[in-house]
Write a protein that holds these residues in place. Sequence first.
Motif, PDB file in Angstrom:
ATOM      1  N   PHE A 174      38.097  39.833  35.805  1.00 48.31           N
ATOM      2  CA  PHE A 174      37.541  41.164  35.932  1.00 48.31           C
ATOM      3  C   PHE A 174      37.695  41.607  37.378  1.00 48.31           C
ATOM      4  CE2 PHE A 174      33.758  44.092  35.666  1.00 48.31           C
ATOM      5  CZ  PHE A 174      34.259  44.889  34.648  1.00 48.31           C
ATOM      6  N   PRO A 175      38.303  42.752  37.627  1.00 49.39           N
ATOM      7  CA  PRO A 175      38.474  43.183  39.013  1.00 49.39           C
ATOM      8  C   PRO A 175      37.138  43.486  39.673  1.00 49.39           C
ATOM      9  CG  PRO A 175      39.113  44.915  37.488  1.00 49.39           C
ATOM     10  CD  PRO A 175      38.803  43.697  36.665  1.00 49.39           C
TER      11      PRO A 175
ATOM     12  N   ALA B  71      39.627  36.924  41.951  1.00 59.47           N
ATOM     13  CA  ALA B  71      39.122  37.496  40.692  1.00 59.47           C
ATOM     14  C   ALA B  71      38.108  36.547  40.111  1.00 59.47           C
ATOM     15  CB  ALA B  71      40.265  37.718  39.709  1.00 59.47           C
ATOM     16  N   THR B  72      37.335  37.065  39.185  1.00 59.19           N
ATOM     17  CA  THR B  72      36.379  36.223  38.471  1.00 59.19           C
ATOM     18  C   THR B  72      37.119  35.336  37.483  1.00 59.19           C
ATOM     19  OG1 THR B  72      36.058  37.775  36.675  1.00 59.19           O
ATOM     20  CG2 THR B  72      34.671  38.074  38.617  1.00 59.19           C
TER      21      THR B  72
ATOM     22  N   LEU C  23      29.144  39.931  34.204  1.00 60.27           N
ATOM     23  CA  LEU C  23      30.481  40.145  34.762  1.00 60.27           C
ATOM     24  C   LEU C  23      30.399  40.649  36.197  1.00 60.27           C
ATOM     25  CD1 LEU C  23      32.570  41.780  31.900  1.00 60.27           C
ATOM     26  CD2 LEU C  23      32.907  39.558  32.963  1.00 60.27           C
ATOM     27  N   ARG C  24      29.504  41.574  36.447  1.00 57.34           N
ATOM     28  CA  ARG C  24      29.353  42.115  37.798  1.00 57.34           C
ATOM     29  C   ARG C  24      28.869  41.039  38.762  1.00 57.34           C
ATOM     30  NH1 ARG C  24      27.085  48.024  36.034  1.00 57.34           N
ATOM     31  NH2 ARG C  24      29.148  48.931  35.718  1.00 57.34           N
TER      32      ARG C  24
ATOM     33  N   ASP D 113      31.743  38.938  39.637  1.00 58.70           N
ATOM     34  CA  ASP D 113      32.585  39.644  40.605  1.00 58.70           C
ATOM     35  C   ASP D 113      32.027  39.515  42.017  1.00 58.70           C
ATOM     36  OD1 ASP D 113      34.394  40.523  38.715  1.00 58.70           O
ATOM     37  OD2 ASP D 113      33.418  42.461  38.454  1.00 58.70           O
TER      38      ASP D 113
ATOM     39  N   THR E 144      34.629  48.458  28.619  1.00 64.18           N
ATOM     40  CA  THR E 144      34.752  47.683  29.858  1.00 64.18           C
ATOM     41  C   THR E 144      34.846  46.194  29.579  1.00 64.18           C
ATOM     42  OG1 THR E 144      33.508  49.366  31.072  1.00 64.18           O
ATOM     43  CG2 THR E 144      33.656  47.187  32.082  1.00 64.18           C
ATOM     44  N   LEU E 145      33.948  45.703  28.728  1.00 63.69           N
ATOM     45  CA  LEU E 145      33.959  44.278  28.399  1.00 63.69           C
ATOM     46  C   LEU E 145      35.248  43.866  27.705  1.00 63.69           C
ATOM     47  CD1 LEU E 145      30.303  43.798  27.090  1.00 63.69           C
ATOM     48  CD2 LEU E 145      31.252  42.905  29.223  1.00 63.69           C
TER      49      LEU E 145
ATOM     50  N   GLN F 112      38.189  45.122  27.927  1.00 63.60           N
ATOM     51  CA  GLN F 112      39.293  45.066  28.890  1.00 63.60           C
ATOM     52  C   GLN F 112      39.163  43.840  29.791  1.00 63.60           C
ATOM     53  OE1 GLN F 112      39.532  48.396  31.556  1.00 63.60           O
ATOM     54  NE2 GLN F 112      41.444  47.704  32.449  1.00 63.60           N
ATOM     55  N   ALA F 113      37.963  43.609  30.294  1.00 64.42           N
ATOM     56  CA  ALA F 113      37.744  42.496  31.211  1.00 64.42           C
ATOM     57  C   ALA F 113      37.938  41.140  30.555  1.00 64.42           C
ATOM     58  CB  ALA F 113      36.330  42.584  31.791  1.00 64.42           C
ATOM     59  N   GLU F 114      37.537  41.038  29.303  1.00 65.91           N
ATOM     60  CA  GLU F 114      37.601  39.761  28.601  1.00 65.91           C
ATOM     61  C   GLU F 114      38.844  39.611  27.740  1.00 65.91           C
ATOM     62  OE1 GLU F 114      33.860  39.573  26.540  1.00 65.91           O
ATOM     63  OE2 GLU F 114      32.729  39.161  28.369  1.00 65.91           O
TER      64      GLU F 114
END
Length: 78
Positions: free
Chosen positions: A75-76, A70-71, A56-57, A60, A15-16, A18-20
């Motif tokens: 991150f969606p 978005a952040t 991250l959450r 968001d 997850t991280l 992908q987000a970063e």
Amino acid sequence: MAQKMVHEIKEIIATLSQAEGWPEAQRARLLDLVSRQPIFTLADDLTYFRQRLSVLRAADTVAEITGLSATPLGFPAL
């Protein structure tokens, strides 16, 4: 217990990464290290990665409340 912890760490890393926007080589190296690390280090690593995901959450949530799309990390919203 250790296998559950390793599994959760790997999910959070996915997850991280992908987000970063981590490079694939960085993600793969970290996943390899997690797979081979001593059991006694898992709890600390799991705590660390849970905290990063929590940040991250939180970003968001702030983005959603303030109306941003978005952040800063892209991150969606969860």
